[in-house]
Write a protein that holds these residues in place. Structure first.
Motif, PDB file in Angstrom:
ATOM      1  N   ASP A 180      43.754  34.771  42.599  1.00  0.00           N
ATOM      2  CA  ASP A 180      43.158  35.807  43.430  1.00  0.00           C
ATOM      3  C   ASP A 180      41.634  35.795  43.261  1.00  0.00           C
ATOM      4  O   ASP A 180      41.125  35.355  42.232  1.00  0.00           O
ATOM      5  CB  ASP A 180      43.710  37.167  42.956  1.00  0.00           C
ATOM      6  CG  ASP A 180      43.699  38.222  44.043  1.00  0.00           C
ATOM      7  OD1 ASP A 180      43.107  37.986  45.107  1.00  0.00           O
ATOM      8  OD2 ASP A 180      44.297  39.293  43.810  1.00  0.00           O
ATOM      9  N   ASP A 181      40.935  36.315  44.264  1.00  0.00           N
ATOM     10  CA  ASP A 181      39.477  36.488  44.203  1.00  0.00           C
ATOM     11  C   ASP A 181      38.768  35.186  43.843  1.00  0.00           C
ATOM     12  O   ASP A 181      37.792  35.190  43.088  1.00  0.00           O
ATOM     13  CB  ASP A 181      39.098  37.575  43.180  1.00  0.00           C
ATOM     14  CG  ASP A 181      39.779  38.908  43.470  1.00  0.00           C
ATOM     15  OD1 ASP A 181      40.310  39.063  44.573  1.00  0.00           O
ATOM     16  OD2 ASP A 181      39.768  39.773  42.584  1.00  0.00           O
ATOM     17  N   GLU A 237      41.027  36.053  52.192  1.00  0.00           N
ATOM     18  CA  GLU A 237      41.192  37.506  52.086  1.00  0.00           C
ATOM     19  C   GLU A 237      40.143  38.217  52.930  1.00  0.00           C
ATOM     20  O   GLU A 237      39.053  37.691  53.140  1.00  0.00           O
ATOM     21  CB  GLU A 237      40.927  37.975  50.653  1.00  0.00           C
ATOM     22  CG  GLU A 237      41.844  37.486  49.590  1.00  0.00           C
ATOM     23  CD  GLU A 237      41.526  38.188  48.255  1.00  0.00           C
ATOM     24  OE1 GLU A 237      42.419  38.865  47.765  1.00  0.00           O
ATOM     25  OE2 GLU A 237      40.409  38.056  47.732  1.00  0.00           O
TER      26      GLU A 237
HETATM   27 MG    MG Z   1      41.715  39.521  46.025  1.00  0.00          MG
END
Ligand code: MG
Ligand code: C2E
Ligand code: MG
Ligand code: MG
Length: 290
Positions: A180-181, A237
């Motif tokens: 993620d990220d 995202e």
């Molecule tokens: Mg994220």
């Protein structure tokens, strides 16, 4: 900075800090009761395939409805849950609830749907995690390959060898793993290939600069190229505009998530969205079967 602004500035600063500390203590106290008082709920954000605009999965996102303060954002309470250790119990609830909901959607005929679940650092490095995941998957009778766990890039880089070992253990359960990220955590590319991952999630700070910011464009392009060369799939995202989506399509990004398609939403709304965006080959008649 407090010093420079003189005595009154300094006082303001300390008062501010006192209030914040007080708020944190209160938040932690309230968080202790939140699970048994049933104050948590999950909302779900669709993950969409760019080529077909069909929903392939959802990400479960935690919401806390405080009895007096109303909705509190995860960015505010997850760090408190993390530092107090409450995240382990809360996280276990999230895993089980998300698996339960996936079971319900699979039963409704959305059998291709996958469920992405966020893990916090404390949860990830906790011994019981493997057993918790295993039990939630078994109890709810869902295919493990349809469950995905997200860990952030910065979490991965804290203790590289231990992270790789834990990821391999989780992998043996047959689930998917994503980072993620991505792009915010300074990970070394030479290490990236050692992590047993399936998917990279491009952080929304890079997506928000598209299509005008050429630096962000270059970063997004580079992340996609790296991911593909290492055999990972890519999801962007925070896609909010059609222009961002267009650029991601040109750069061959596979999937996206974001307000452009849908905000995270409660079960009933998501079920409606699923009906409108059935994955390929899915039979609607499986709904009328029940
Ligand atoms: Mg994220
Ligand atoms: P994340 O996992 O990176 O989740 C994406 C965040 O971006 C979510 O915020 C989502 O609502 C938001 N988002 C999605 N699309 C857009 C968009 O188009 N524009 C903008 N501006 N934002 C968008 P949310 O739900 O407030 O969650 C924030 C963070 O809290 C998550 O970031 C995750 O790190 C953490 N979190 C949420 N639920 C859980 C959970 O169950 N467990 C753990 N450990 N962490 C969680
Ligand atoms: Mg996430
Ligand atoms: Mg985040």
């Amino acid at each position: 900075r407090a010093k420079e602004s003189g005595r009154s500035g300094y006082q303001f600063y300390t008062e501010q800090m006192h209030v914040d500390a007080q708020q944190l203590v209160e938040l932690e106290q309230d968080l202790r009761h939140a699970l048994k008082n049933d104050e948590f709920t999950l909302v779900y954000q669709p993950q969409v395939e760019l080529d077909t605009m069909q929903i392939t999965g959802v990400e479960a996102l935690l919401r806390w409805y405080h009895p007096h303060k109303g909705l509190i954002s995860p960015d505010k309470f997850i760090p408190v849950a993390e530092s107090s250790g409450l995240i382990v119990a809360i996280g276990a609830w999230v895993i089980n609830q998300a698996c339960y909901q996936l079971r319900l959607w699979h039963d409704l005929g959305f059998e291709q749907l996958s469920m992405a679940i966020n893990l916090s650092a404390r949860q990830f490095f906790q011994r019981d995690l493997l057993a918790t995941i295993k039990k939630s998957i078994a109890d709810n009778g869902i295919p493990p390959a349809k469950v995905e766990f997200e860990i952030t890039e910065s979490m991965m880089m804290r203790n590289i060898e231990e992270t790789i070992a834990i990821l391999h253990q989780i992998k043996t359960l047959g689930v998917q793993l994503s980072v993620d990220d991505f792009g915010t955590g300074y990970s070394s590319l030479s290490y990236l290939k050692r992590f047993p991952l399936n998917k990279i999630k491009i952080d929304r700070t890079f997506v928000s600069g598209l299509p005008d910011d050429s630096d962000d464009g270059a970063i997004v392009e580079a992340i996609i190229a790296i991911a593909h060369s290492l055999g990972f799939t890519v999801i962007a995202e925070g896609v909010e505009t059609v222009e961002q989506l267009r650029l991601l399509a040109i750069k061959r990004c596979g999937e996206f998530q974001g307000y452009y398609f849908s905000r995270p939403c409660p079960v009933s709304e998501l079920s409606t969205l699923l009906l409108e965006h059935l994955p390929k080959g899915q039979k609607v008649c499986s709904l009328s079967r029940r």
